[in-house]
Design a protein around this motif. Structure first.
Motif, PDB file in Angstrom:
ATOM      1  N   TYR A 222      46.956  28.533  42.487  1.00 21.49           N
ATOM      2  CA  TYR A 222      46.006  29.637  42.403  1.00 21.49           C
ATOM      3  C   TYR A 222      46.671  30.977  42.709  1.00 21.49           C
ATOM      4  O   TYR A 222      47.482  31.085  43.619  1.00 21.49           O
ATOM      5  CB  TYR A 222      44.830  29.418  43.362  1.00 21.49           C
ATOM      6  N   LEU A 223      46.303  31.987  41.935  1.00 23.22           N
ATOM      7  CA  LEU A 223      46.699  33.367  42.186  1.00 23.22           C
ATOM      8  C   LEU A 223      45.500  34.035  42.859  1.00 23.22           C
ATOM      9  O   LEU A 223      44.405  34.064  42.296  1.00 23.22           O
ATOM     10  CB  LEU A 223      47.039  34.085  40.882  1.00 23.22           C
TER      11      LEU A 223
ATOM     12  N   SER B  90      40.046  34.698  43.027  1.00 22.83           N
ATOM     13  CA  SER B  90      40.947  33.558  42.922  1.00 22.83           C
ATOM     14  C   SER B  90      40.912  33.047  41.491  1.00 22.83           C
ATOM     15  O   SER B  90      39.836  32.848  40.931  1.00 22.83           O
ATOM     16  CB  SER B  90      40.499  32.457  43.884  1.00 22.83           C
ATOM     17  N   SER B  91      42.095  32.853  40.910  1.00 23.99           N
ATOM     18  CA  SER B  91      42.199  32.349  39.549  1.00 23.99           C
ATOM     19  C   SER B  91      43.177  31.192  39.514  1.00 23.99           C
ATOM     20  O   SER B  91      44.259  31.254  40.117  1.00 23.99           O
ATOM     21  CB  SER B  91      42.700  33.436  38.599  1.00 23.99           C
ATOM     22  N   GLU B  92      42.795  30.148  38.786  1.00 22.44           N
ATOM     23  CA  GLU B  92      43.703  29.019  38.611  1.00 22.44           C
ATOM     24  C   GLU B  92      44.785  29.415  37.618  1.00 22.44           C
ATOM     25  O   GLU B  92      44.502  29.975  36.555  1.00 22.44           O
ATOM     26  CB  GLU B  92      42.943  27.802  38.096  1.00 22.44           C
ATOM     27  N   ILE B  93      46.025  29.120  37.969  1.00 18.18           N
ATOM     28  CA  ILE B  93      47.143  29.389  37.070  1.00 18.18           C
ATOM     29  C   ILE B  93      47.227  28.212  36.102  1.00 18.18           C
ATOM     30  O   ILE B  93      47.632  27.117  36.470  1.00 18.18           O
ATOM     31  CB  ILE B  93      48.467  29.542  37.848  1.00 18.18           C
TER      32      ILE B  93
ATOM     33  N   LEU C 216      48.581  32.619  31.971  1.00 21.20           N
ATOM     34  CA  LEU C 216      47.209  32.300  31.592  1.00 21.20           C
ATOM     35  C   LEU C 216      46.451  31.932  32.856  1.00 21.20           C
ATOM     36  O   LEU C 216      46.822  30.995  33.561  1.00 21.20           O
ATOM     37  CB  LEU C 216      47.176  31.142  30.591  1.00 21.20           C
ATOM     38  N   LEU C 217      45.411  32.721  33.160  1.00 15.44           N
ATOM     39  CA  LEU C 217      44.617  32.534  34.374  1.00 15.44           C
ATOM     40  C   LEU C 217      43.178  32.215  34.016  1.00 15.44           C
ATOM     41  O   LEU C 217      42.632  32.783  33.067  1.00 15.44           O
ATOM     42  CB  LEU C 217      44.639  33.815  35.225  1.00 15.44           C
ATOM     43  N   ASP C 218      42.555  31.345  34.807  1.00 15.12           N
ATOM     44  CA  ASP C 218      41.145  31.014  34.661  1.00 15.12           C
ATOM     45  C   ASP C 218      40.446  31.388  35.962  1.00 15.12           C
ATOM     46  O   ASP C 218      40.667  30.769  36.995  1.00 15.12           O
ATOM     47  CB  ASP C 218      40.961  29.531  34.354  1.00 15.12           C
ATOM     48  N   SER C 219      39.614  32.400  35.900  1.00 10.09           N
ATOM     49  CA  SER C 219      38.933  32.906  37.093  1.00 10.09           C
ATOM     50  C   SER C 219      37.986  31.858  37.662  1.00 10.09           C
ATOM     51  O   SER C 219      37.217  31.243  36.932  1.00 10.09           O
ATOM     52  CB  SER C 219      38.155  34.170  36.738  1.00 10.09           C
ATOM     53  N   GLU C 220      38.040  31.677  38.972  1.00 11.42           N
ATOM     54  CA  GLU C 220      37.115  30.762  39.623  1.00 11.42           C
ATOM     55  C   GLU C 220      35.687  31.294  39.633  1.00 11.42           C
ATOM     56  O   GLU C 220      34.753  30.533  39.842  1.00 11.42           O
ATOM     57  CB  GLU C 220      37.565  30.475  41.068  1.00 11.42           C
ATOM     58  N   SER C 221      35.514  32.586  39.393  1.00 10.29           N
ATOM     59  CA  SER C 221      34.159  33.139  39.352  1.00 10.29           C
ATOM     60  C   SER C 221      33.476  32.869  38.020  1.00 10.29           C
ATOM     61  O   SER C 221      32.326  33.258  37.822  1.00 10.29           O
ATOM     62  CB  SER C 221      34.189  34.646  39.642  1.00 10.29           C
ATOM     63  N   GLY C 222      34.182  32.208  37.112  1.00 11.24           N
ATOM     64  CA  GLY C 222      33.582  31.802  35.851  1.00 11.24           C
ATOM     65  C   GLY C 222      33.499  32.877  34.795  1.00 11.24           C
ATOM     66  O   GLY C 222      32.724  32.766  33.856  1.00 11.24           O
ATOM     67  N   THR C 223      34.291  33.920  34.935  1.00 13.75           N
ATOM     68  CA  THR C 223      34.224  35.011  33.970  1.00 13.75           C
ATOM     69  C   THR C 223      35.207  34.864  32.816  1.00 13.75           C
ATOM     70  O   THR C 223      35.293  35.747  31.980  1.00 13.75           O
ATOM     71  CB  THR C 223      34.454  36.362  34.665  1.00 13.75           C
TER      72      THR C 223
END
Length: 172
Positions: free
Chosen positions: A105-106, A140-143, A152-159
């Motif tokens: 996570y970043l 927090s974003s999953e790498i 490439l990041l996937d935001s944990e806030s669902g955005t």
């Protein structure tokens, strides 16, 4: 029966051997994922993000730079359409943050952000985005992918997904 000195020497020998093995194993193994992520993220990235839900849409194009000391800065353009029957509003963005990598996570904390409406200033009388944008909020974003050239990041806030490619270091 063995003397205490003999037992102590054997224990010290075993500890020395284990210590040496650990050092050699550590030197010969692949770099840790954390180290690779940390090294790869450093420098400037050209990033893009877009989000659409019902009549609302937003997109960001920015250059995000990650510095070795855990600081980052971002400069770019954000476009927002608040409803399908309203004009798209273009904003200039400039922000600073701190960052760290924990596992996969970043984690970033915005320390300062400047948002300027550059296309439809009259919208600010109804909805001033600068006044609504908080600072000192962590994201927090999953790498999903981090190589020397792709992020490439996937935001944990669902955005949604944040995609980046490594930018050239000189922007001359």
């Amino acid at each position: 029966m063995k003397s205490t000195l003999e037992i102590t020497l054997k224990i010290k020998g075993i500890i020395s051997a284990l210590s040496l093995f650990t050092i050699i194993a550590g030197c010969s193994s692949e770099p840790s994922q954390h180290y690779v992520y940390h090294q790869n993220i450093l420098g400037p990235w050209d990033c893009n993000y877009s989000f659409k839900e019902d009549d609302f849409s937003a997109s960001i194009s920015s250059t995000d730079t990650y510095v070795r000391n855990g600081a980052s800065h971002s400069f770019g353009i954000m476009k927002i359409r608040y409803a399908s029957d309203t004009p798209e509003v273009e904003y200039s963005l400039a922000g600073t943050a701190t960052w760290k990598i924990q596992g996969k996570y970043l984690i970033q904390t915005m320390t300062d952000v400047k948002i300027v409406n550059i296309s439809h200033p009259e919208v600010d009388e109804i909805f001033n985005l600068q006044e609504m944008f908080p600072t000192n909020v962590s994201e927090s974003s999953e790498i999903l992918k981090l190589t020397a050239t792709e992020l490439l990041l996937d935001s944990e806030s669902g955005t949604g997904l944040y995609t980046c490619s490594k930018a050239s270091k000189s922007k001359a």
